[in-house]
Enzyme design. Structure first.
Site, short mmCIF file in Angstrom:
data_model
loop_
_atom_site.label_atom_id
_atom_site.label_comp_id
_atom_site.label_asym_id
_atom_site.label_seq_id
_atom_site.Cartn_x
_atom_site.Cartn_y
_atom_site.Cartn_z
N ARG A 309 0.81 -1.23 0.00
CA ARG A 309 0.00 0.00 0.00
C ARG A 309 0.85 1.28 0.00
O ARG A 309 0.40 2.32 0.44
CB ARG A 309 -0.99 0.01 1.17
CG ARG A 309 -2.03 -1.10 1.09
CD ARG A 309 -3.16 -0.86 2.10
NE ARG A 309 -4.21 -1.86 1.94
CZ ARG A 309 -4.28 -2.99 2.64
NH1 ARG A 309 -3.34 -3.25 3.55
NH2 ARG A 309 -5.25 -3.85 2.45
N LYS A 331 2.62 11.55 -10.89
CA LYS A 331 1.82 10.63 -11.71
C LYS A 331 2.64 9.38 -11.99
O LYS A 331 3.73 9.46 -12.55
CB LYS A 331 1.42 11.28 -13.03
CG LYS A 331 0.30 12.28 -12.95
CD LYS A 331 -0.07 12.73 -14.36
CE LYS A 331 -1.24 13.69 -14.36
NZ LYS A 331 -1.58 14.09 -15.75
N GLU A 373 8.89 18.70 -24.46
CA GLU A 373 8.25 19.07 -23.19
C GLU A 373 8.72 20.45 -22.71
O GLU A 373 7.95 21.20 -22.11
CB GLU A 373 8.55 18.01 -22.12
CG GLU A 373 7.97 16.63 -22.41
CD GLU A 373 6.46 16.56 -22.18
OE1 GLU A 373 5.84 17.57 -21.77
OE2 GLU A 373 5.89 15.48 -22.39
N LYS A 415 6.29 23.41 -13.63
CA LYS A 415 5.48 22.24 -13.26
C LYS A 415 5.21 22.21 -11.76
O LYS A 415 4.10 21.87 -11.34
CB LYS A 415 6.16 20.95 -13.71
CG LYS A 415 5.27 19.73 -13.48
CD LYS A 415 5.65 18.53 -14.28
CE LYS A 415 4.60 17.43 -14.15
NZ LYS A 415 4.95 16.22 -14.94
N GLU A 425 -5.14 16.98 -10.57
CA GLU A 425 -5.59 17.31 -11.92
C GLU A 425 -7.11 17.51 -11.98
O GLU A 425 -7.80 16.98 -12.85
CB GLU A 425 -5.16 16.24 -12.91
CG GLU A 425 -5.12 16.74 -14.36
CD GLU A 425 -4.50 15.74 -15.32
OE1 GLU A 425 -3.38 16.01 -15.75
OE2 GLU A 425 -5.14 14.71 -15.60
N ARG A 429 -4.07 21.89 -13.59
CA ARG A 429 -2.99 20.97 -13.96
C ARG A 429 -3.19 20.40 -15.36
O ARG A 429 -2.23 19.96 -16.00
CB ARG A 429 -2.89 19.84 -12.93
CG ARG A 429 -1.73 18.89 -13.24
CD ARG A 429 -1.42 17.93 -12.11
NE ARG A 429 -0.35 17.01 -12.49
CZ ARG A 429 0.29 16.22 -11.67
NH1 ARG A 429 -0.02 16.22 -10.37
NH2 ARG A 429 1.25 15.42 -12.10
N ASN A 433 -0.97 19.08 -20.14
CA ASN A 433 -1.20 18.10 -21.18
C ASN A 433 -1.31 18.75 -22.56
O ASN A 433 -1.78 18.10 -23.50
CB ASN A 433 -2.48 17.32 -20.88
CG ASN A 433 -2.29 16.37 -19.70
OD1 ASN A 433 -1.53 15.43 -19.76
ND2 ASN A 433 -2.99 16.65 -18.61
N HIS A 436 -0.73 16.68 -25.67
CA HIS A 436 -0.78 15.27 -25.28
C HIS A 436 -2.06 14.56 -25.68
O HIS A 436 -2.07 13.33 -25.80
CB HIS A 436 -0.58 15.14 -23.77
CG HIS A 436 0.82 15.39 -23.32
ND1 HIS A 436 1.44 16.61 -23.49
CD2 HIS A 436 1.74 14.59 -22.71
CE1 HIS A 436 2.67 16.55 -23.00
NE2 HIS A 436 2.87 15.33 -22.53
N HIS A 440 -0.67 11.58 -27.40
CA HIS A 440 -0.72 10.22 -26.85
C HIS A 440 -1.34 9.25 -27.84
O HIS A 440 -0.88 8.11 -27.99
CB HIS A 440 -1.53 10.21 -25.56
CG HIS A 440 -0.71 10.49 -24.33
ND1 HIS A 440 -1.28 10.83 -23.12
CD2 HIS A 440 0.62 10.49 -24.13
CE1 HIS A 440 -0.31 11.02 -22.23
NE2 HIS A 440 0.84 10.82 -22.82
N HIS A 450 7.74 9.46 -27.26
CA HIS A 450 6.73 10.32 -26.63
C HIS A 450 6.91 11.78 -27.02
O HIS A 450 5.94 12.45 -27.42
CB HIS A 450 6.82 10.16 -25.11
CG HIS A 450 5.91 11.08 -24.35
ND1 HIS A 450 4.55 10.88 -24.27
CD2 HIS A 450 6.16 12.21 -23.64
CE1 HIS A 450 4.00 11.84 -23.55
NE2 HIS A 450 4.96 12.66 -23.15
#
Length: 545
Positions: A309, A331, A373, A415, A425, A429, A433, A436, A440, A450
């Site tokens: 956990r 993330k 990026e 960031k 998000e 936030r 993206n 993206h 993606h 990427h």
């Protein structure tokens, strides 16, 4: 330098850590701050500001007139307002007036702008350099200016002594001093704080900081057994340095090599990491260390978030893309056959350690992919950064250490600020993206890197924004030109458009089956839109226009 204290397994930063990639020059009058600062800024390709010049502009009067009309207290009030205005996130070289740092608030602001360098010189040198300037330097007025200089230097010495570095300009030419400041600043660690309350952490950026990994980890409440997750090529280059640093600090590291490629970011590989942690006898205070790029960070982070956990997680990114983006923000995820990062969590690291020397061995294609990026950050939040990339691209591609240090630091600052305001998000936030949503899907369909897919996604988003009359044509042209100059693709011909659109339906930002797009309104500002006409998306995917 500042220290940190350990609290509940995490470091809590003491006030005063410098946050941006600028340089601040302080010191007594006549020590060369303006002459050095102007040449230093030119060498670094950043703006130069002299606070005394800004004060004169703000007051519409020369400094002697301000002293005469408002007294020193009036001058200091204007000076304080000017210095406060410099905390705007722009990287620059700042030269201050000699007494500016006497105000603790001023010193705190200046330190937030970057490392503080004290330029000094003996009283006799100062007098020789400023002789005849009493008319423009009110504090030198009087019968014995040499004694006045000595007295003021003694008074200010404790404050000047708080600088991060000191250079005696009486022993060096201006050019030598510029070189010394530049060399020192480029070798200095930068520390950026991601402020998330009890989950806050530092991003440490600098050359060879990898060798201090174990020492930094000792400040956390960790047990000795640690798992390092990496790729075979990264293990060959940096695995020994990493495990040596850990052992020297009292840890017992085990190292797992994961084959390269996005395909390894999977539940079967996460299970292999669980097995490795169990075999190594790890407990809830045993750290997992991601040594590598974005795939390693996502996979190792997901395993750390879900084993027992949640166990401590440390990011040691070795690619530009990972240093500026993937390692920051918490993330972590593995892929599903129908889309990227569909199985994951928000799980913040204890520490991010970006060792700039690892970029030296990065293949050119991956360096260029990482730049996508960085360009993204300029478009979404910082037109100054975008212009900086335009002006320094040759140095970037030559891997100039100082330029790369600024790009990594500024990207992380942006960031960190966005993530601190919206960790999960739920709102702003989403702007991270940009490029993206389509990127993606293109990455999934084509298997390209990427960053390459994100570059295409940014250009396509800009073309959609232009068609929706949000963005002017000149800004679209600048983005496309920069993407091309960086060596990145700006279009993807031959796409299976229906399959790409189907993939976009599984984008994590979609709401009610409707994809949300991050579209620029200008360079430096974007908006989240869910009202983009479907025909605009089909058209840009099919034609690139």
């Amino acid at each position: 330098m500042e220290t940190a204290r350990a609290t509940g397994g995490r470091e809590v930063a003491e006030p005063g850590k410098h946050q941006t990639g600028g340089i601040v020059l302080i010191g007594f009058m006549g020590t060369g701050k303006t002459a050095v600062g102007w040449r230093l800024a030119r060498a670094l390709g950043v703006p130069f500001v002299d606070t005394d010049a800004l004060i004169e502009k703000k007051a519409a009067a020369r400094i002697p007139e301000i002293f005469e009309q408002q007294g020193e207290s009036g001058f200091r009030a204007i000076e304080k307002a000017v210095i406060r205005s410099l905390a705007d996130g722009v990287r620059r070289v700042v030269a201050t007036g000699g007494g500016a740092v006497l105000d603790p608030d001023n010193f705190a602001v200046l330190r937030s702008l970057g490392p503080v360098i004290h330029l000094k010189a003996p009283a006799e040198t100062v007098l020789a350099r400023t002789r005849g300037d009493s008319g423009v330097r009110p504090l030198l007025a009087g019968n014995d200016p040499l004694e006045r200089i000595r007295s003021l230097q003694r008074e200010r010495a404790p404050v000047y002594g708080r600088a991060d570095h000191e250079i005696d300009t009486s022993r060096h030419t201006i050019e030598e001093t510029v070189g010394m400041v530049k060399t020192w600043a480029e070798s200095e660690e930068r520390v950026i704080r991601v402020d998330l309350g009890p989950d806050s952490y530092d991003i440490v950026i600098g050359p060879e900081v990898l060798d201090r990994l174990g020492q930094r980890m000792k400040s956390f409440d960790l047990t000795g057994r640690a798992l390092v997750v990496t790729h075979p090529g990264i293990a060959e280059r940096y695995g020994g340095r990493t495990t040596d640093s850990l052992r020297a600090a009292g840890f017992e590291p085990d190292l797992v090599e994961v084959p390269e490629g996005e395909a390894q970011k999977s539940l079967p590989w996460a299970e292999k990491l669980y097995d490795a942690m169990l075999d190594h006898g790890m407990d809830r205070r045993s750290p997992v260390i991601a040594l590598g790029g974005g795939v390693i960070g996502d996979l190792a982070g997901f395993a750390a978030a879900t084993f027992l956990r949640g166990v401590p997680f440390i990011q040691v990114p070795t690619s530009l893309l990972a240093q500026v983006d993937a390692s920051v923000g918490g993330k972590v995820a593995v892929d599903h056959r129908r889309g990227k990062n569909l199985i994951g969590a928000f799980y913040q690291p204890l520490l991010v350690l970006a060792s700039l020397d690892t970029l030296d061995s990065l293949p050119d294609r991956e360096l260029r992919a990482g730049m996508a990026e960085v360009i993204k950050y300029g478009v979404i939040a910082d037109p100054g950064l975008f212009a900086y990339i335009e002006g320094r691209l040759d140095d970037i591609l030559k891997r100039d250490r100082g330029v790369l240090a600024h790009l990594v630091a500024r990207s992380c600052e942006i960031k960190a600020e966005v993530v601190a305001g919206d960790e999960r998000e739920q709102g702003r936030r989403a702007i991270l993206n940009f490029g993206h949503t389509m990127g993606h899907a293109i990455e999934t369909q084509t298997g390209m890197l990427h960053g390459e897919a994100v570059a295409i996604g940014m250009v396509y988003a800009a073309r959609v924004a232009e068609r929706m009359e949000m963005l002017d044509g000149e800004s679209v042209r600048r983005l496309i030109e920069l993407v091309r100059r960086t060596g990145l693709p700006d279009r993807c011909d031959g796409l299976d458009v229906p399959a790409t659109i189907e993939t976009m339906k599984f984008d994590k930002k979609s709401v009610g089956g409707r994809p949300r797009f991050i579209l620029p309104g200008r360079i430096g500002k974007v908006a989240v839109r869910d009202d983009v006409p479907a025909e605009y998306i089909r058209s840009v995917l099919a034609t690139g226009n």
